[in-house]
Write an enzyme that holds these catalytic residues in place. Sequence first.
Site, PDB file in Angstrom:
ATOM      1  CB  SER A  21      -0.785  -0.225   1.203  1.00  0.00           C
ATOM      2  OG  SER A  21      -1.499   1.065   1.562  1.00  0.00           O
TER       3      SER A  21
ATOM      4  CE1 TYR B  23      -3.527  -2.356   5.123  1.00  0.00           C
ATOM      5  CE2 TYR B  23      -3.028  -0.450   4.160  1.00  0.00           C
ATOM      6  CZ  TYR B  23      -3.565  -1.951   4.269  1.00  0.00           C
ATOM      7  OH  TYR B  23      -3.460  -2.032   2.745  1.00  0.00           O
TER       8      TYR B  23
END
Length: 263
Positions: free
Chosen positions: A160, A173
Amino acid sequence: MSEPTPDQPDQPRPDQPLKDRIALVTGGSRGIGRASALALAKAGAHVIVAARSQGALEELDDAIHAETGRHASLVPFDLVDGGAVDRLGGALFERFGRLDIWVHTIATLGASGLTPVAHAQPREFAKIEKVNFTGVYRLIRSLEPLLRASDAGRVIHFTSSLAREPRAFWGAYAATKAASEALMRCWADEIENTPIRVAVVDPGRMRTQLRAQAYPGENPDKLPDPDEIAPLVLDLASASSQPPPGIIRFADWRDGPKVTALI
Protein backbone atom coordinates in the site's frame (compact mmCIF):
# COMPACT_ATOMS: atom_id res chain seq x y z
CA MET A 1 -6.77 -29.67 1.25
CA SER A 2 -9.25 -30.57 -1.49
CA GLU A 3 -8.41 -31.54 -5.08
CA PRO A 4 -4.70 -32.06 -4.36
CA THR A 5 -3.54 -33.06 -7.85
CA PRO A 6 -3.29 -30.51 -10.69
CA ASP A 7 -5.10 -31.30 -13.90
CA GLN A 8 -2.85 -32.21 -16.83
CA PRO A 9 -4.29 -31.03 -20.18
CA ASP A 10 -3.25 -33.23 -23.09
CA GLN A 11 -2.26 -30.41 -25.44
CA PRO A 12 -0.82 -26.95 -24.66
CA ARG A 13 -2.94 -24.00 -25.65
CA PRO A 14 -1.69 -20.55 -26.66
CA ASP A 15 -4.16 -18.93 -24.27
CA GLN A 16 -2.66 -20.86 -21.33
CA PRO A 17 0.83 -19.39 -20.81
CA LEU A 18 0.95 -20.77 -17.26
CA LYS A 19 -0.05 -24.33 -18.14
CA ASP A 20 0.93 -26.81 -15.42
CA ARG A 21 2.38 -24.12 -13.14
CA ILE A 22 1.50 -24.48 -9.44
CA ALA A 23 0.15 -21.22 -8.00
CA LEU A 24 -0.82 -20.36 -4.43
CA VAL A 25 -3.02 -17.35 -3.72
CA THR A 26 -3.18 -16.42 -0.05
CA GLY A 27 -6.30 -14.38 0.59
CA GLY A 28 -7.90 -15.56 -2.63
CA SER A 29 -11.56 -15.65 -1.70
CA ARG A 30 -12.40 -12.05 -2.61
CA GLY A 31 -11.11 -8.82 -4.13
CA ILE A 32 -7.65 -8.80 -5.71
CA GLY A 33 -6.96 -12.33 -4.51
CA ARG A 34 -10.09 -13.73 -6.13
CA ALA A 35 -9.38 -11.90 -9.40
CA SER A 36 -5.80 -13.21 -9.34
CA ALA A 37 -6.89 -16.79 -8.69
CA LEU A 38 -9.38 -16.73 -11.56
CA ALA A 39 -6.85 -15.22 -13.96
CA LEU A 40 -4.15 -17.73 -13.03
CA ALA A 41 -6.56 -20.62 -13.47
CA LYS A 42 -7.69 -19.36 -16.88
CA ALA A 43 -4.02 -19.04 -17.86
CA GLY A 44 -3.58 -22.76 -17.20
CA ALA A 45 -2.09 -22.82 -13.70
CA HIS A 46 -3.30 -25.21 -11.05
CA VAL A 47 -4.44 -22.82 -8.33
CA ILE A 48 -4.30 -23.40 -4.59
CA VAL A 49 -6.45 -20.87 -2.76
CA ALA A 50 -6.02 -20.21 0.96
CA ALA A 51 -8.55 -18.09 2.85
CA ARG A 52 -10.61 -18.13 6.04
CA SER A 53 -14.09 -18.62 4.59
CA GLN A 54 -14.94 -22.13 3.38
CA GLY A 55 -18.08 -20.82 1.70
CA ALA A 56 -16.21 -18.14 -0.25
CA LEU A 57 -13.57 -20.69 -1.27
CA GLU A 58 -16.24 -23.01 -2.62
CA GLU A 59 -17.87 -20.15 -4.55
CA LEU A 60 -14.52 -19.32 -6.11
CA ASP A 61 -13.95 -22.97 -7.02
CA ASP A 62 -17.34 -23.02 -8.73
CA ALA A 63 -16.33 -19.94 -10.72
CA ILE A 64 -12.99 -21.50 -11.70
CA HIS A 65 -14.71 -24.72 -12.77
CA ALA A 66 -17.26 -22.78 -14.81
CA GLU A 67 -14.46 -20.89 -16.61
CA THR A 68 -11.93 -23.69 -17.08
CA GLY A 69 -13.59 -27.07 -16.44
CA ARG A 70 -10.97 -27.67 -13.72
CA HIS A 71 -10.97 -27.31 -9.95
CA ALA A 72 -8.75 -25.44 -7.52
CA SER A 73 -7.24 -26.85 -4.34
CA LEU A 74 -8.95 -25.18 -1.39
CA VAL A 75 -7.22 -24.51 1.91
CA PRO A 76 -9.34 -23.07 4.77
CA PHE A 77 -6.69 -21.06 6.53
CA ASP A 78 -6.26 -18.27 9.08
CA LEU A 79 -3.02 -16.33 8.88
CA VAL A 80 -3.00 -15.63 12.62
CA ASP A 81 -2.61 -19.38 13.23
CA GLY A 82 1.17 -19.75 13.06
CA GLY A 83 0.97 -23.53 13.22
CA ALA A 84 -1.32 -23.61 10.19
CA VAL A 85 1.15 -21.44 8.27
CA ASP A 86 3.99 -23.79 9.14
CA ARG A 87 1.95 -26.83 8.11
CA LEU A 88 0.96 -25.27 4.79
CA GLY A 89 4.45 -25.62 3.31
CA GLY A 90 4.68 -29.28 4.29
CA ALA A 91 1.24 -30.07 2.89
CA LEU A 92 2.06 -28.39 -0.42
CA PHE A 93 5.36 -30.28 -0.63
CA GLU A 94 3.59 -33.61 -0.12
CA ARG A 95 1.02 -32.83 -2.83
CA PHE A 96 3.08 -30.95 -5.42
CA GLY A 97 6.79 -30.98 -4.50
CA ARG A 98 7.22 -27.35 -5.57
CA LEU A 99 5.55 -23.97 -5.86
CA ASP A 100 5.93 -21.84 -9.00
CA ILE A 101 3.83 -18.80 -8.09
CA TRP A 102 2.80 -17.22 -4.80
CA VAL A 103 0.40 -14.27 -4.79
CA HIS A 104 -0.13 -12.73 -1.36
CA THR A 105 -3.09 -10.39 -0.89
CA ILE A 106 -4.10 -10.78 2.78
CA ALA A 107 -4.32 -7.58 4.83
CA THR A 108 -6.56 -6.19 7.56
CA LEU A 109 -7.52 -2.85 9.09
CA GLY A 110 -8.78 -4.59 12.21
CA ALA A 111 -12.37 -4.70 13.42
CA SER A 112 -12.34 -1.04 14.49
CA GLY A 113 -11.11 0.28 11.16
CA LEU A 114 -9.36 3.64 11.17
CA THR A 115 -8.50 4.86 14.67
CA PRO A 116 -6.03 7.18 16.41
CA VAL A 117 -2.83 5.42 17.42
CA ALA A 118 -3.37 6.16 21.12
CA HIS A 119 -6.87 4.63 20.97
CA ALA A 120 -5.85 1.32 19.40
CA GLN A 121 -6.61 -1.63 21.65
CA PRO A 122 -3.57 -3.84 22.32
CA ARG A 123 -5.33 -7.10 21.41
CA GLU A 124 -6.63 -5.71 18.14
CA PHE A 125 -3.29 -4.08 17.32
CA ALA A 126 -1.59 -7.44 17.91
CA LYS A 127 -3.97 -9.16 15.48
CA ILE A 128 -3.30 -6.55 12.79
CA GLU A 129 0.42 -7.07 13.31
CA LYS A 130 0.05 -10.86 13.03
CA VAL A 131 -1.95 -10.66 9.79
CA ASN A 132 -0.08 -7.86 8.03
CA PHE A 133 3.47 -8.59 9.17
CA THR A 134 4.29 -11.69 11.23
CA GLY A 135 2.10 -13.85 8.99
CA VAL A 136 4.12 -12.71 5.97
CA TYR A 137 7.37 -13.74 7.69
CA ARG A 138 5.94 -17.14 8.56
CA LEU A 139 4.71 -17.68 5.01
CA ILE A 140 8.13 -16.81 3.58
CA ARG A 141 9.70 -19.29 6.01
CA SER A 142 7.18 -21.99 5.07
CA LEU A 143 7.16 -21.47 1.31
CA GLU A 144 10.74 -20.59 0.38
CA PRO A 145 11.88 -24.26 0.04
CA LEU A 146 8.97 -24.92 -2.34
CA LEU A 147 9.77 -21.85 -4.42
CA ARG A 148 13.42 -22.89 -4.59
CA ALA A 149 12.26 -26.23 -6.04
CA SER A 150 10.71 -24.37 -8.99
CA ASP A 151 12.70 -23.53 -12.11
CA ALA A 152 11.34 -19.98 -11.90
CA GLY A 153 9.57 -19.17 -8.64
CA ARG A 154 7.57 -15.95 -8.81
CA VAL A 155 6.22 -14.05 -5.79
CA ILE A 156 3.72 -11.19 -6.03
CA HIS A 157 3.17 -9.30 -2.77
CA PHE A 158 0.57 -6.54 -2.55
CA THR A 159 1.47 -3.48 -0.51
CA SER A 160 0.00 0.00 0.00
CA SER A 161 1.15 3.57 -0.59
CA LEU A 162 0.51 4.07 3.13
CA ALA A 163 3.64 2.01 3.79
CA ARG A 164 5.62 4.97 2.41
CA GLU A 165 3.14 7.83 2.92
CA PRO A 166 1.48 7.24 6.33
CA ARG A 167 -1.52 9.35 7.31
CA ALA A 168 -3.55 10.08 10.42
CA PHE A 169 -5.69 7.23 11.77
CA TRP A 170 -3.94 4.60 9.64
CA GLY A 171 -1.23 3.90 12.23
CA ALA A 172 -1.52 0.14 12.77
CA TYR A 173 -2.19 -0.62 9.11
CA ALA A 174 0.49 1.72 7.72
CA ALA A 175 3.16 0.57 10.17
CA THR A 176 2.56 -3.14 9.58
CA LYS A 177 2.33 -2.77 5.80
CA ALA A 178 5.61 -0.82 5.86
CA ALA A 179 7.18 -3.63 7.87
CA SER A 180 5.95 -6.36 5.52
CA GLU A 181 7.06 -4.38 2.48
CA ALA A 182 10.55 -3.97 3.95
CA LEU A 183 10.63 -7.67 4.83
CA MET A 184 9.73 -8.68 1.28
CA ARG A 185 12.35 -6.42 -0.23
CA CYS A 186 15.03 -7.72 2.16
CA TRP A 187 14.08 -11.28 1.26
CA ALA A 188 14.19 -10.46 -2.46
CA ASP A 189 17.73 -9.16 -2.01
CA GLU A 190 18.75 -12.30 -0.10
CA ILE A 191 17.54 -14.67 -2.82
CA GLU A 192 18.69 -12.71 -5.87
CA ASN A 193 21.04 -15.55 -6.86
CA THR A 194 18.21 -18.10 -6.92
CA PRO A 195 15.52 -18.60 -9.62
CA ILE A 196 12.99 -16.83 -7.36
CA ARG A 197 11.90 -13.29 -8.23
CA VAL A 198 9.79 -11.09 -5.95
CA ALA A 199 7.46 -8.33 -7.16
CA VAL A 200 6.00 -5.84 -4.67
CA VAL A 201 2.86 -4.25 -6.13
CA ASP A 202 0.94 -1.16 -5.02
CA PRO A 203 -2.57 -1.56 -6.47
CA GLY A 204 -3.66 1.97 -5.50
CA ARG A 205 -7.30 2.76 -4.90
CA MET A 206 -9.39 -0.27 -5.82
CA ARG A 207 -12.91 -1.62 -5.26
CA THR A 208 -12.15 -3.93 -2.33
CA GLN A 209 -13.75 -4.74 1.00
CA LEU A 210 -10.84 -3.15 2.87
CA ARG A 211 -11.28 0.08 0.91
CA ALA A 212 -15.01 0.08 1.64
CA GLN A 213 -14.29 -0.39 5.36
CA ALA A 214 -11.92 2.57 5.37
CA TYR A 215 -14.13 4.85 3.21
CA PRO A 216 -17.75 3.74 3.70
CA GLY A 217 -19.12 6.87 2.01
CA GLU A 218 -17.06 6.49 -1.16
CA ASN A 219 -18.78 5.57 -4.42
CA PRO A 220 -17.24 2.19 -5.36
CA ASP A 221 -18.32 2.58 -8.98
CA LYS A 222 -15.60 5.23 -9.39
CA LEU A 223 -12.85 2.79 -8.39
CA PRO A 224 -11.09 0.21 -10.58
CA ASP A 225 -12.45 -3.32 -10.28
CA PRO A 226 -9.93 -5.90 -8.99
CA ASP A 227 -10.31 -7.76 -12.29
CA GLU A 228 -8.39 -4.91 -13.94
CA ILE A 229 -5.17 -5.84 -12.14
CA ALA A 230 -5.27 -9.48 -13.26
CA PRO A 231 -3.21 -8.90 -16.45
CA LEU A 232 -0.39 -7.41 -14.35
CA VAL A 233 -0.49 -10.44 -12.06
CA LEU A 234 -0.18 -12.73 -15.08
CA ASP A 235 2.76 -10.72 -16.43
CA LEU A 236 4.60 -10.95 -13.12
CA ALA A 237 3.77 -14.64 -12.69
CA SER A 238 5.44 -15.54 -15.97
CA ALA A 239 8.71 -17.49 -15.74
CA SER A 240 10.27 -14.90 -18.05
CA SER A 241 9.36 -11.90 -15.88
CA GLN A 242 12.12 -9.87 -14.25
CA PRO A 243 10.37 -7.42 -11.89
CA PRO A 244 12.21 -4.25 -10.85
CA PRO A 245 13.62 -4.08 -7.32
CA GLY A 246 11.31 -1.30 -6.20
CA ILE A 247 7.54 -0.88 -5.95
CA ILE A 248 5.42 -1.60 -9.01
CA ARG A 249 2.49 0.80 -9.17
CA PHE A 250 -0.55 -0.56 -10.95
CA ALA A 251 -1.50 2.91 -12.21
CA ASP A 252 1.88 3.28 -13.95
CA TRP A 253 1.63 -0.18 -15.52
CA ARG A 254 -1.92 0.47 -16.70
CA ASP A 255 -1.32 3.96 -18.05
CA GLY A 256 2.26 3.40 -19.27
CA PRO A 257 1.97 0.48 -19.92
CA LYS A 258 5.59 0.21 -18.74
CA VAL A 259 6.21 -0.71 -15.13
CA THR A 260 7.67 2.10 -13.01
CA ALA A 261 9.64 1.27 -9.88
CA LEU A 262 10.10 3.47 -6.86
CA ILE A 263 13.66 2.84 -5.70
